[in-house]
Design an enzyme around this catalytic site. Structure first.
Site, PDB file in Angstrom:
ATOM      1  N   ARG A  37       0.821  -1.215   0.000  1.00 42.06           N
ATOM      2  CA  ARG A  37       0.000   0.000   0.000  1.00 42.06           C
ATOM      3  C   ARG A  37       0.855   1.265   0.000  1.00 42.06           C
ATOM      4  O   ARG A  37       0.443   2.292  -0.547  1.00 42.06           O
ATOM      5  CB  ARG A  37      -0.945  -0.013   1.202  1.00 42.06           C
ATOM      6  CG  ARG A  37      -2.116  -0.974   1.008  1.00 42.06           C
ATOM      7  CD  ARG A  37      -2.984  -1.081   2.234  1.00 42.06           C
ATOM      8  NE  ARG A  37      -4.234  -1.774   1.919  1.00 42.06           N
ATOM      9  CZ  ARG A  37      -5.024  -2.322   2.823  1.00 42.06           C
ATOM     10  NH1 ARG A  37      -4.700  -2.275   4.102  1.00 42.06           N
ATOM     11  NH2 ARG A  37      -6.142  -2.918   2.455  1.00 42.06           N
ATOM     12  N   LYS A 202     -15.624 -15.383   6.212  1.00 41.45           N
ATOM     13  CA  LYS A 202     -17.061 -15.268   6.452  1.00 41.45           C
ATOM     14  C   LYS A 202     -17.865 -15.088   5.169  1.00 41.45           C
ATOM     15  O   LYS A 202     -17.615 -14.174   4.393  1.00 41.45           O
ATOM     16  CB  LYS A 202     -17.337 -14.085   7.389  1.00 41.45           C
ATOM     17  CG  LYS A 202     -16.766 -14.254   8.785  1.00 41.45           C
ATOM     18  CD  LYS A 202     -17.112 -13.048   9.652  1.00 41.45           C
ATOM     19  CE  LYS A 202     -16.587 -13.221  11.070  1.00 41.45           C
ATOM     20  NZ  LYS A 202     -16.910 -12.045  11.921  1.00 41.45           N
ATOM     21  N   GLY A 360      -6.836  -6.844   0.280  1.00 40.05           N
ATOM     22  CA  GLY A 360      -6.880  -7.587   1.536  1.00 40.05           C
ATOM     23  C   GLY A 360      -5.923  -8.753   1.590  1.00 40.05           C
ATOM     24  O   GLY A 360      -4.776  -8.679   1.150  1.00 40.05           O
ATOM     25  N   GLY A 384     -12.222  -4.316   0.930  1.00 38.21           N
ATOM     26  CA  GLY A 384     -13.583  -3.928   1.276  1.00 38.21           C
ATOM     27  C   GLY A 384     -14.154  -2.926   0.292  1.00 38.21           C
ATOM     28  O   GLY A 384     -15.318  -3.009  -0.104  1.00 38.21           O
TER      29      GLY A 384
END
Length: 403
Positions: A37, A202, A360, A384
């Site tokens: 990043r 998830k 991510g 995200g």
């Protein structure tokens, strides 16, 4: 949306330019384990400095509780940015206090400073508009111009992302322009076949994007911890694997809808299982067993896709023209469970597809597993944010940059 090229053409020499970056890098103590990043925002910072701007870089890191916490200091990121720029970067030890004001005031044309973690101030993430706005007012005093280039944070309605651009002339940095251009390739006039690979822990984190992509993708491949909720939805035993029981009805609905739409849903046919989660610190041998996906023992948990699934997924990606991948296939941080994620990455490298790695853990895995980043079409800095864009949501940080 004004671009940084337009801003540079207008002239920034002598101006204080606030760059909202995403320096939210993983740390092992004070050691950065993945500087992707920081490298991603370097071109924007470098271009502004070369044009004579006095560059003030700001970011969050981790989830501090609205107060200073040394464990989440941006000092290591500031030092690394300086190494990448090849010049010293000043560091302010607070966000809008005495150190920040003095550090910015001391900048000369072409110099760069980083201020401390924005989330050390509760106003950054506050849900109260007035509190957030008050912090944005203080940040605005540090700058003459705002450049949004922290793509990983544009889905957050935070002071430095959403409120600050309204207080200053603003433009989109090069990274955000690139990210949005790539995401448009995944949503508008997509080259087909269009394959989507979704993993991670998830299934609830991915339901929105699944819902939206069912109207766009030709095939969707599922791995990671979320795969076990899909297997449960098909009536299979998943043992002690990660499971979101409350999401089973929703998953069943998506499987049915995919069938009606002619979208191919591809689930694991075999998995690696063990009696317990591996030790990620010592990386001691885990000695997993390979079992069929419909035969997971009741006292074991699935931790990676198996060899037959790796071959199946590679075959499903081989003829794709466009691929979006978000989420690892297993516990890639442990060598015994990294092969599934590695196989997907290799399949993208080997294919002719325009491949997008959706930020991510997937982006981290690509680097940790030793792949050349240039072998992929694009590696996003915001998992995200990418997902919410693909869901069709309005992202506050992008909306704030619109003229």
């Amino acid at each position: 949306m004004k671009t940084i090229d337009e801003l540079l053409a207008e002239g920034v020499a002598g101006k204080r330019v606030f760059v909202r970056a995403d320096l939210n890098v993983p740390l092992d103590g004070t050691t950065i384990t993945d500087d992707g990043r920081i490298r991603a925002v370097r071109p924007t910072v470098s271009a502004l400095a070369a044009a004579g701007a006095r560059v003030v870089v700001a970011s969050h890191l981790g989830r501090p509780k609205g107060a200073p916490d040394p464990a989440f200091s941006l000092a290591p990121a500031a030092a690394r940015l300086g190494e990448l720029l090849g010049s010293e970067v000043a560091f302010a030890t607070d966000t809008v206090g005495e150190s920040a004001r003095a550090t910015v005031a001391a900048l000369t044309d072409g110099q760069v400073a980083v201020i401390e973690n924005l989330r050390f101030n509760a106003g950054e993430t506050s849900k109260d508009d007035a509190e957030r706005g008050a912090f944005a007012d203080q940040l605005a005093e540090l700058a003459d111009v705002y450049v949004g280039d922290g793509f990983g944070a544009v889905h957050r309605k935070h002071a430095s992302v959403f409120d600050l651009p309204a207080r200053l002339p603003h433009a989109a940095g090069g990274l955000i322009a690139t990210e949005v251009g790539v995401l448009k390739k995944l949503t508008e006039d997509v080259a087909r076949p269009y394959a989507v690979v979704l993993g991670g822990a998830k299934v609830s984190d991915k339901l929105g994007v699944i819902d939206h992509l069912l109207e766009k993708a030709d095939r969707i491949l599922i791995g990671g911890g979320m795969a076990y909720t899909f297997l449960k939805a098909q009536g299979h035993e998943v043992g002690i694997s990660l499971l979101q029981e409350d999401q089973v009805p929703a998953v069943q609905g998506y499987l049915k809808r995919a069938e009606e739409l002619g979208v191919e849903f591809v689930l694991p046919v075999d998995v690696l299982v063990a009696h317990e989660f591996p030790d990620l610190k010592s990386k001691a041998p885990a000695n997993p067993t390979t079992v069929a996906a419909d035969a997971i023992p009741a006292d074991q948990e699935g931790l990676d896709i198996g060899p037959a699934t790796r071959e199946l997924y590679a075959a499903k990606l081989a003829d794709a023209a466009t691929v979006f991948w978000n989420g690892p296939m297993g516990v890639f941080e442990h060598p015994d469970y990294a092969q599934g994620t590695k196989a997907v990455a290799q399949a993208l490298v080997d294919s002719q597809a325009f491949s997008v790695v959706g930020g991510g853990d997937s982006a981290a895995a690509v680097r940790i597993l030793g792949f050349d980043e240039n072998a992929f079409g694009h590696i996003s800095t915001g998992g995200g944010a990418s997902l919410e864009y693909l869901e069709g949501k309005t992202l506050p940080g992008l909306a704030a940059l619109e003229d």
